[in-house]
Design an enzyme around this catalytic site. Sequence first.
Site: not given
Ligand code: PLP
Length: 430
Positions: A17, A144, A245, A274
């Site tokens: 970003y 997100y 998620d 993560k």
């Molecule tokens: N889902 C959530 C809730 C996230 O916080 C993130 C990343 O911050 C993602 C998906 C995307 O993961 P990545 O950055 O490993 O593609």
Amino acid sequence: MTPSDLAFDRDHIWHPYTSMSKPLPVFPVVAARGTSLQLDDGRELVDGMSSWWAAIHGYNHPRLNQALSTQIEQMSHVMFGGITHPSAVALCRKLVTMTPEGLECVFLADSGSVAVEVSMKMALQYWQARGERRQRFLTLRNGYHGDTFAAMSVCDPQNSMHSLYQGYLPSHLFAVAPTCRFDADWQEKDIDDFARLIRLHAGELAAVILEPVVQGAGGMRFYHPDYLQRVRELCDQHNVLLIADEIATGFGRTGKLFACEHAGISPDIMCVGKALTGGTMTLSATLTTREVANTISNGEAGCFMHGPTFMGNPLACAVASESLAMLQENHWQQQVAGIEALLRSALLPLKDKTEVADARVLGTIGVIETRRPVNMAELQAFFVQRGVWIRPFGKLIYLMPPYIIQPEALTRLTDAIAEAVEQPALFNQS
Ligand code: PLP
């Protein structure tokens, strides 16, 4: 790193970003140990970010390093098509055991965003296999889910990049974000908008996708577990799949192993990433119930249509498997509870400061929401001068340190934030 290395970085390398023409400053890190990042001039910074929620055991952990070197002696990589290997099996066994009840089938992917793509493709294929054309998703504002296209299409339309890709992204449905806070009394009307949308659109919905309990990058908001419970009930009532998620929240970060546990629910599909590898390598997983997996598999295609080159990478699986073993042995509940108590006592009193709009803490996540946007470059430099690594954005200064952090180091982080919110010059006008 030499000045020429840094000049090359500035001129040729994108960072997350940022702009190539007016890049924000970057700090050269040459080593990381425990909860400390070492800059190339020898300064040590206390890490408050766990490298974006990932390094839960701290850096350069001997057990994680050992798992990597043992695996590397066997094989770094082998294709997963038509082949399996012990590290993938060991990891998936642990995932099936640790994750909420009913999640039995594991798809290994490369990153969080890809796990989200996979989950959405699974939901689409599920309904296709059942002979129904359901191609929309219902999600929450302020969410997100990643930066790839399908993931982006379910991120908050305002504070994500939707407008840049208008016309290209599919149009999904966004319920008003929950307003009832995690520790407030539950207000039934909080679910009204979500209930209205699912009632109206159930027949066209492939799934609901949301971040359980903590909305992360879209605002660092902690919402009431009853909201999630109602979502589960409404999904069941209207026969819509639920995708949780847990990429940011998974593996103990919120005080439960998975945030779904705050509401006592199991999703039909769950994404993790993560912290899965303890922050050492990129790896994610999408888990489903047997029913979802079987329905997809018995459909027209006869399989699930996804299979990346580095699927089930043995190095990533080996280190993830070790990280999960450590998590199970490490008394993470005590670690997280200790961090939570200290964050509460240090951050919540900052609510009274002029620059602070709100302070909130859940598990190892401590958030200061400011009234004015932070001046990112200035504030980052301010923190580095004080020997801490904290990366604020927008109106959010937040901490999510490694679980192994000791009180003294954590206090350095919270002290730096307390000092920062007393400095009006570190905030922009609007
Ligand atoms: N889902 C959530 C809730 C996230 O916080 C993130 C990343 O911050 C993602 C998906 C995307 O993961 P990545 O950055 O490993 O593609």
